[in-house]
Write a protein that holds these residues in place. Structure first.
Motif, PDB file in Angstrom:
ATOM      1  N   PHE A   1       0.829  -1.202   0.000  1.00 44.76           N
ATOM      2  CA  PHE A   1       0.000   0.000   0.000  1.00 44.76           C
ATOM      3  C   PHE A   1       0.866   1.256   0.000  1.00 44.76           C
ATOM      4  O   PHE A   1       0.608   2.212  -0.725  1.00 44.76           O
ATOM      5  N   VAL A   2       1.931   1.239   0.816  1.00 46.95           N
ATOM      6  CA  VAL A   2       2.830   2.393   0.877  1.00 46.95           C
ATOM      7  C   VAL A   2       3.515   2.584  -0.477  1.00 46.95           C
ATOM      8  O   VAL A   2       3.636   3.708  -0.969  1.00 46.95           O
ATOM      9  N   PHE A   3       3.946   1.492  -1.093  1.00 47.83           N
ATOM     10  CA  PHE A   3       4.597   1.577  -2.398  1.00 47.83           C
ATOM     11  C   PHE A   3       3.636   2.161  -3.441  1.00 47.83           C
ATOM     12  O   PHE A   3       4.015   3.027  -4.231  1.00 47.83           O
ATOM     13  N   ALA A   4       2.380   1.705  -3.410  1.00 51.93           N
ATOM     14  CA  ALA A   4       1.389   2.207  -4.354  1.00 51.93           C
ATOM     15  C   ALA A   4       1.138   3.703  -4.122  1.00 51.93           C
ATOM     16  O   ALA A   4       1.014   4.472  -5.076  1.00 51.93           O
ATOM     17  N   ALA A   5       1.102   4.127  -2.859  1.00 49.56           N
ATOM     18  CA  ALA A   5       0.876   5.539  -2.546  1.00 49.56           C
ATOM     19  C   ALA A   5       2.034   6.386  -3.065  1.00 49.56           C
ATOM     20  O   ALA A   5       1.829   7.459  -3.622  1.00 49.56           O
ATOM     21  N   VAL A   6       3.264   5.902  -2.896  1.00 54.28           N
ATOM     22  CA  VAL A   6       4.439   6.635  -3.382  1.00 54.28           C
ATOM     23  C   VAL A   6       4.397   6.747  -4.907  1.00 54.28           C
ATOM     24  O   VAL A   6       4.691   7.796  -5.469  1.00 54.28           O
ATOM     25  N   VAL A   7       4.012   5.667  -5.574  1.00 51.26           N
ATOM     26  CA  VAL A   7       3.927   5.684  -7.037  1.00 51.26           C
ATOM     27  C   VAL A   7       2.881   6.706  -7.489  1.00 51.26           C
ATOM     28  O   VAL A   7       3.106   7.460  -8.435  1.00 51.26           O
ATOM     29  N   VAL A   8       1.750   6.760  -6.808  1.00 50.14           N
ATOM     30  CA  VAL A   8       0.691   7.710  -7.171  1.00 50.14           C
ATOM     31  C   VAL A   8       1.166   9.135  -6.975  1.00 50.14           C
ATOM     32  O   VAL A   8       0.963  10.015  -7.819  1.00 50.14           O
ATOM     33  N   VAL A   9       1.834   9.396  -5.843  1.00 46.37           N
ATOM     34  CA  VAL A   9       2.321  10.762  -5.561  1.00 46.37           C
ATOM     35  C   VAL A   9       3.381  11.169  -6.582  1.00 46.37           C
ATOM     36  O   VAL A   9       3.313  12.256  -7.155  1.00 46.37           O
ATOM     37  N   LEU A  10       4.345  10.294  -6.832  1.00 50.08           N
ATOM     38  CA  LEU A  10       5.397  10.614  -7.805  1.00 50.08           C
ATOM     39  C   LEU A  10       4.807  10.763  -9.206  1.00 50.08           C
ATOM     40  O   LEU A  10       5.231  11.620  -9.971  1.00 50.08           O
ATOM     41  N   GLY A  11       3.806   9.924  -9.527  1.00 57.25           N
ATOM     42  CA  GLY A  11       3.165  10.026 -10.835  1.00 57.25           C
ATOM     43  C   GLY A  11       2.440  11.361 -10.972  1.00 57.25           C
ATOM     44  O   GLY A  11       2.506  12.003 -12.021  1.00 57.25           O
ATOM     45  N   GLY A  12       1.764  11.794  -9.910  1.00 57.12           N
ATOM     46  CA  GLY A  12       1.059  13.077  -9.959  1.00 57.12           C
ATOM     47  C   GLY A  12       2.035  14.238 -10.109  1.00 57.12           C
ATOM     48  O   GLY A  12       1.767  15.174 -10.847  1.00 57.12           O
ATOM     49  N   ILE A  13       3.175  14.173  -9.425  1.00 59.44           N
ATOM     50  CA  ILE A  13       4.171  15.238  -9.553  1.00 59.44           C
ATOM     51  C   ILE A  13       4.756  15.248 -10.969  1.00 59.44           C
ATOM     52  O   ILE A  13       4.996  16.289 -11.556  1.00 59.44           O
ATOM     53  N   TYR A  14       4.952  14.055 -11.518  1.00 56.17           N
ATOM     54  CA  TYR A  14       5.587  13.950 -12.834  1.00 56.17           C
ATOM     55  C   TYR A  14       4.663  14.464 -13.934  1.00 56.17           C
ATOM     56  O   TYR A  14       5.115  15.097 -14.880  1.00 56.17           O
ATOM     57  N   PHE A  15       3.359  14.197 -13.799  1.00 59.78           N
ATOM     58  CA  PHE A  15       2.438  14.563 -14.873  1.00 59.78           C
ATOM     59  C   PHE A  15       1.872  15.982 -14.735  1.00 59.78           C
ATOM     60  O   PHE A  15       1.102  16.407 -15.564  1.00 59.78           O
ATOM     61  N   THR A  16       2.257  16.699 -13.691  1.00 59.22           N
ATOM     62  CA  THR A  16       1.735  18.070 -13.537  1.00 59.22           C
ATOM     63  C   THR A  16       2.736  19.073 -14.080  1.00 59.22           C
ATOM     64  O   THR A  16       3.936  18.795 -14.036  1.00 59.22           O
TER      65      THR A  16
END
Length: 41
Positions: free
Chosen positions: A26-41
């Protein structure tokens, strides 16, 4: 009645490892989502 020296009472349940694995996933998935959001903004 079970005695206070019951060994089953002091053994960790076998589901602890699986629970820890789910938490890490779950923590890994949360980190991926946060990094993905930063990358795509």
């Amino acid at each position: 009645m079970s005695t206070p020296q019951d060994p089953d009472r002091y053994e960790p349940p076998p589901s602890v490892g699986k629970l820890l694995l789910w938490i890490l996933l779950f923590v890994f998935a949360a980190v991926v989502v946060v990094l993905g959001g930063i990358y795509f903004t």
